[in-house]
Design an enzyme around this catalytic site. Structure first.
Site, PDB file in Angstrom:
ATOM      1  N   LYS A 148      29.642  23.256  35.861  1.00  0.00           N
ATOM      2  CA  LYS A 148      30.907  23.161  36.610  1.00  0.00           C
ATOM      3  C   LYS A 148      31.770  24.339  36.236  1.00  0.00           C
ATOM      4  CE  LYS A 148      30.124  19.076  38.481  1.00  0.00           C
ATOM      5  NZ  LYS A 148      30.209  18.645  39.866  1.00  0.00           N
ATOM      6  N   LYS A 174      21.490  21.256  35.567  1.00  0.00           N
ATOM      7  CA  LYS A 174      21.191  21.527  36.968  1.00  0.00           C
ATOM      8  C   LYS A 174      22.278  22.321  37.672  1.00  0.00           C
ATOM      9  CE  LYS A 174      22.029  18.110  40.160  1.00  0.00           C
ATOM     10  NZ  LYS A 174      23.438  18.347  40.535  1.00  0.00           N
ATOM     11  N   ASP A 176      24.671  22.785  40.960  1.00  0.00           N
ATOM     12  CA  ASP A 176      25.318  21.788  41.800  1.00  0.00           C
ATOM     13  C   ASP A 176      24.722  21.841  43.209  1.00  0.00           C
ATOM     14  OD1 ASP A 176      27.036  19.648  42.139  1.00  0.00           O
ATOM     15  OD2 ASP A 176      28.556  20.596  40.878  1.00  0.00           O
ATOM     16  N   GLU A 177      25.002  20.786  43.982  1.00  0.00           N
ATOM     17  CA  GLU A 177      24.331  20.659  45.292  1.00  0.00           C
ATOM     18  C   GLU A 177      24.702  21.779  46.262  1.00  0.00           C
ATOM     19  OE1 GLU A 177      26.525  18.458  44.076  1.00  0.00           O
ATOM     20  OE2 GLU A 177      28.251  18.698  45.413  1.00  0.00           O
ATOM     21  N   HIS A 264      18.682  15.666  44.924  1.00  0.00           N
ATOM     22  CA  HIS A 264      20.098  15.348  45.079  1.00  0.00           C
ATOM     23  C   HIS A 264      20.267  14.746  46.470  1.00  0.00           C
ATOM     24  CE1 HIS A 264      24.437  15.722  45.186  1.00  0.00           C
ATOM     25  NE2 HIS A 264      24.430  16.056  43.906  1.00  0.00           N
ATOM     26  N   LYS A 304      32.550   7.883  39.731  1.00  0.00           N
ATOM     27  CA  LYS A 304      33.499   8.257  40.791  1.00  0.00           C
ATOM     28  C   LYS A 304      33.004   7.960  42.205  1.00  0.00           C
ATOM     29  CE  LYS A 304      32.074  13.105  41.592  1.00  0.00           C
ATOM     30  NZ  LYS A 304      32.287  14.513  41.345  1.00  0.00           N
TER      31      LYS A 304
HETATM   32  C1  CAP Z   1      28.557  15.041  39.519  1.00  0.00           C
HETATM   33  C2  CAP Z   1      28.109  15.727  40.763  1.00  0.00           C
HETATM   34  C3  CAP Z   1      27.127  15.004  41.711  1.00  0.00           C
HETATM   35  C4  CAP Z   1      27.536  13.637  42.162  1.00  0.00           C
HETATM   36  C5  CAP Z   1      26.916  13.161  43.438  1.00  0.00           C
HETATM   37  C6  CAP Z   1      29.322  16.117  41.551  1.00  0.00           C
HETATM   38  O1  CAP Z   1      29.586  15.720  38.871  1.00  0.00           O
HETATM   39  O2  CAP Z   1      27.470  16.918  40.433  1.00  0.00           O
HETATM   40  O3  CAP Z   1      26.932  15.836  42.803  1.00  0.00           O
HETATM   41  O4  CAP Z   1      27.148  12.815  41.121  1.00  0.00           O
HETATM   42  O5  CAP Z   1      26.947  11.761  43.547  1.00  0.00           O
HETATM   43  O6  CAP Z   1      29.398  17.241  41.982  1.00  0.00           O
HETATM   44  O7  CAP Z   1      30.131  15.272  41.796  1.00  0.00           O
HETATM   45  P1  CAP Z   1      30.614  15.052  37.890  1.00  0.00           P
HETATM   46  P2  CAP Z   1      25.632  10.869  43.529  1.00  0.00           P
HETATM   47  O8  CAP Z   1      29.820  14.536  36.718  1.00  0.00           O
HETATM   48  O9  CAP Z   1      31.548  16.160  37.504  1.00  0.00           O
HETATM   49  O10 CAP Z   1      31.292  13.942  38.636  1.00  0.00           O
HETATM   50  O11 CAP Z   1      24.881  11.172  42.265  1.00  0.00           O
HETATM   51  O12 CAP Z   1      26.165   9.483  43.535  1.00  0.00           O
HETATM   52  O13 CAP Z   1      24.848  11.198  44.739  1.00  0.00           O
HETATM   53 MG    MG Z   2      27.225  17.742  42.338  1.00  0.00          MG
END
Ligand code: CAP
Ligand code: MG
Length: 426
Positions: A148, A174, A176-177, A264, A304
């Site tokens: 992040k 990893k 991020d998406e 993801h 969250k």
């Molecule tokens: C988590 C995360 C994931 C989410 C997606 C984000 O970051 O990388 O993409 O978990 O949700 O960008 O929010 P944080 P899910 O730990 O900073 O929240 O796994 O439910 O699909």
């Molecule tokens: Mg993410």
């Protein structure tokens, strides 16, 4: 008239079964609404067409064999499907029917996948055991982080943050998406620098570490990136399975290199969030397992992102177990996964060390726990954040209350002071 409703029909083992929640439009009976679903999703259209003879119609039509309140079960003969074609199959059972005027709402809750389709897929290459063997971690959850901020960092910054996370105790790091191949952080440069840091972290910690680069792109480009990862000594590739699409995932699994696949699910909620309409996450998870991802985001319940504890627990059972039993009340159909390996469930989204206890209380030890903000947002930085996360997991593994454990663990203490300690899941 309601030729596609046959409540005396006993589904065959070879049939594909769908469970739908159906809300008919005004002035339409549930029976007629179901009739139209089965018709449109198999051999029919809005009016009678005479081109199929009776024998073929009887053989190929879908049959609504159960209607209970707003729940309908439909059996589809296997001949309707091209066995290895997920997009084609979904175009039948999860296609036009969602847009029909006859329905106010329609939700595909679960699909029973018969052996003929199961056998056409290889499923995960590694699965839970293969992943655990990779790291030599037998029991505890794997700990992961997402670098992040999501996007904006340079490749060098990205690699340095990854190193800090590994050094502090993360097993996997990893992308991020939405981090792909942007000008400020090019895929290949990031891959090179981060793998270099992975090597350094492995040397310094004597632990195996994983980097999950996001290869999501147009399919040919994605395959090239995956090959690059393999060539440079990576062990993983990550793909956004919903935005990339089922066809791309099938291609990556079938023609991509021998790498572990981290899936993801960004964008799933556009389909899954409305409880009355769309497609359940359970169904998405099933097709992901069938095609063969090794790790899949399933939600956290305590973090969250949206998701009821029971639903998330059920998804975990679905991706991890060989035999899944029917849950009559919860729209879960029985399933036999035969030779298809279990998928490692990933919990991510708003997690921090204070949530490890309730999360593991719900989902057990067979999960990958990921925290982005909950590691990099630690008052003493990423390395301390990763330490705090590992301490929280150690506490749970030893059966010690997290706050008690924090008395002798400085990083954990600071994390709990900042974010609090959730005792039970909400
Ligand atoms: C988590 C995360 C994931 C989410 C997606 C984000 O970051 O990388 O993409 O978990 O949700 O960008 O929010 P944080 P899910 O730990 O900073 O929240 O796994 O439910 O699909
Ligand atoms: Mg993410």
């Amino acid at each position: 008239m309601n030729k596609f409703v046959d409540l005396d029909y006993v589904p065959k083992k070879e049939d594909l079964i769908c469970e739908f929640s159906v809300e008919p439009s005004e002035n339409l009976s549930m029976k007629e609404a179901c009739n139209r679903i089965a018709k449109e999703s198999s051999i029919g259209t809005w009016t009678h067409v005479e081109h199929l003879n009776k024998e073929k119609r009887d053989k190929l039509r879908a049959r609504v064999y159960s209607i209970d309140g707003n729940t309908a079960k439909v059996a589809y003969p296997p001949e309707l499907f091209e066995k290895t074609n997920v997009p084609g199959t979904l175009a039948s059972i999860a296609g036009n029917i969602f847009g029909m005027k006859a329905l106010k709402n329609l939700r595909l809750e679960d699909v029973y996948i018969p052996a003929s389709i199961d056998n056409a897929f290889e499923g995960p290459r590694y699965g839970i055991k293969g992943i655990r063997d990779t790291f030599g971690i037998e029991e505890r959850p794997l700990i992961g982080t997402i670098v992040k901020p999501k996007v904006g960092l340079s490749s060098e910054q990205h690699a340095n943050i990854a190193f800090e996370a590994w050094k502090g105790g993360c097993d996997v790091v990893k992308d991020d998406e939405n981090l792909v191949n942007q000008d400020f952080n090019k895929f290949e440069e990031r891959l090179d620098l981060t793998l270099e840091k992975r090597k350094k972290a492995e040397e310094e910690t004597s632990e195996t570490k994983g980097y999950m680069p996001n290869v999501t792109a147009e399919t040919e480009e994605m395959l090239k990136r995956a090959e690059l990862v393999k060539e440079k000594g990576g062990r993983y590739m990550m793909i956004d399975i919903v935005t990339a699409g089922w066809s791309a995932l099938q291609t990556l699994r079938k023609h991509g290199p021998d790498l572990r696949i981290h899936a993801h699910r960004a964008m799933h909620a556009a389909l899954t969030k409305n409880k009355k309409h769309g497609i359940s996450m359970l169904t998405i998870a099933k097709f992901a397992r069938l095609i063969g991802v090794d790790q899949l985001h399933i939600g956290t319940a305590v973090g969250k992102m949206e998701g009821e504890p029971t639903d998330i627990w059920e998804i975990e059972q679905e991706v991890e177990n060989k035999i899944v039993r029917k849950h009559e009340d919860d729209h879960v159909l029985a399933e036999d996964w035969r030779d298809i390996k279990p998928v490692f469930a990933v919990s991510s989204g708003g997690l921090h060390p204070g949530l490890v206890q309730p999360l593991m209380q719900l989902l057990g030890k067979n999960i990958i726990i990921q925290a982005g903000g909950g590691i990099h947002g630690h008052p003493d930085g990423t390395r301390a954040g990763a330490r705090a996360m590992r301490q929280a997991i150690d506490a749970r593994m030893k059966g010690i209350d997290v706050e008690e454990y924090a008395e002798d663990s400085e990083e954990l203490k600071k994390a709990l002071d900042l974010w609090g300690a959730g005792k039970t899941y909400k």
